[in-house]
Write an enzyme that holds these catalytic residues in place. Sequence first.
Site, mmCIF file in Angstrom:
data_model
loop_
_atom_site.group_PDB
_atom_site.id
_atom_site.type_symbol
_atom_site.label_atom_id
_atom_site.label_comp_id
_atom_site.label_asym_id
_atom_site.label_seq_id
_atom_site.Cartn_x
_atom_site.Cartn_y
_atom_site.Cartn_z
ATOM 1 C CG ASP A 172 -2.137 -0.870 1.063
ATOM 2 O OD1 ASP A 172 -2.721 -0.873 -0.033
ATOM 3 O OD2 ASP A 172 -2.502 -1.553 2.033
ATOM 4 C CB THR A 173 3.620 2.344 2.202
ATOM 5 O OG1 THR A 173 2.830 2.089 3.370
ATOM 6 C CG2 THR A 173 4.413 3.613 2.411
#
Length: 400
Positions: A172-173
Site C-alpha cells: 500500500d505504501t
Amino acid sequence: MRVTHSARPLDGLRVIELGQLLAGPFTTTILGYFGAEVIKVEPPGGDPIRGWREVRDGTSLWYRSLGRNKKSVTLDLKSPRGRELALRLLDDADVLVENFRPGAMEAWGMGPDVVRQRNPRLIYTRISGYGQNGPYSDKPGYASVTEGFGGFRYINGEPGKPPVRPNISLGDTLSAIHAALGVALAVIQRHRDDSGQTIDVALYESVFNLMEGMVPEFDGAGVVREPAGTTITGIVPTNTYTCRDGKHVIIGGNGDSIFRRLMTVAGRPDMAENPAMAQNPGRIVHQAEIDAALSDWCQRHAAAEVIAQLEAARVPVGPIYSVADMLADPHYQARGLFERVEIDGKPLKIPAIMPRLENTPGRTEWPGGSIGSHNEEILQGLLSLSEEDLAGLRAEGVIT
C-alpha cells in the site's frame, strides 16, 4: 483556519480523495503535506482505518497522521445524491485519487470518460491491486496478496522456510508513493498541454518495481534470485550479526577497501590481506568463512563497541532500531523527523514526510480530524448548499 506559512510546491492544487484505508489515503497525505488542498470524501460512518489498531478518544492514533491536512466531507457514494455532489466537487478539482475496485467508479457514473467530459484538466488517479485492465484486474487485491504476486515475498525470508511478511503494509505504501509521483509528473505535463490524464497504479506493479534487477538476471542468465535470510545474494559481506549483549548490528563491508579495514578491526588481518578475498567474486566463494569470522568477533563485543570500532574505521555499520529507539535518537531529532500535534489538548507525535525540500518544505498544519468536520465549509462554501439542504442530506443519510 488555515495557517499561512512559506510556499509549498503543490499550493493551489485541489485534490479530491475517494476510497479508504491506506493506498489512496496515504497518496493524498503526501500531496497535502506538500501544499495541496485535500478534500477527503468519506462514507457517513467514516474511513474504517479510523478504528484500526490503537484507538484513543474514538479515533485511531494512526489516522491522526494519515488524515493530517485533510478536510473531511461525508458523502454516501452509494446514493444518487451523494454521487451528484461528488461530481460537483470534481468539476473544480485538479486531481482525483480513488482506490476502489476496478469498475466501481464506472458503475457509479463517475469513470474517467464521464468526469473528464465535465473537467478535461482533471488528473484521474486510480489505485487497485492488479490495475484497471488485464485478466486479473477484477481480482481482490490487498497489499498482502500483491506483495506475493509482485515478487517481494518470494525473496523475503530464510532459505527453505515460508516467506516472511514485514509488519507493515508495504504494498500500500509503495503504491501511494508511486501514485504521488504520477500526480507530480501529470501536473508537470498539464503545464505543457493544459489537459489531464489517467494514472493507473497497481499494487503488485509498485512492488514489482523493487525487483528491477531480477528480470535481466533471469532473462539473460536464467538465474532466479532466492531468499537469502539476512544477507543479499551476490554481495559479501553484508549481514546482521548478534553481539555479546544480545543486540544486533548490520555490517556492510562489501567494498574492497572497506573489507580490508573491516577484517583488520575484527582481528583477521589474514582475511584482510588474502588475495582470494580481495574482490567481491572471491568473497562470494568464501562467504561462509567470512560470516563466521565476523559473527565470532561480534559475539565477543557489545553492540555499542562493535559500532564504535567500525565507525572509527569508516566501515558502514548500524543498529536495528525499534520505534522507541528512533524517538530517542538525537539524529532523528536533529533531522526533524517528528512533528508535534495536539488532539483536544493532548500532545501527539507523528512522523514528518519525506522528501526534504530546501526552499519549499512540506509540513503538518492539523492532524486528522473528526468525521465530516468540514461538511459545512465544503458543502456550503464550495457547493453553495443551504442549511436546509444539509439538513435534508442528513435526514436521508447522505452525510453525517
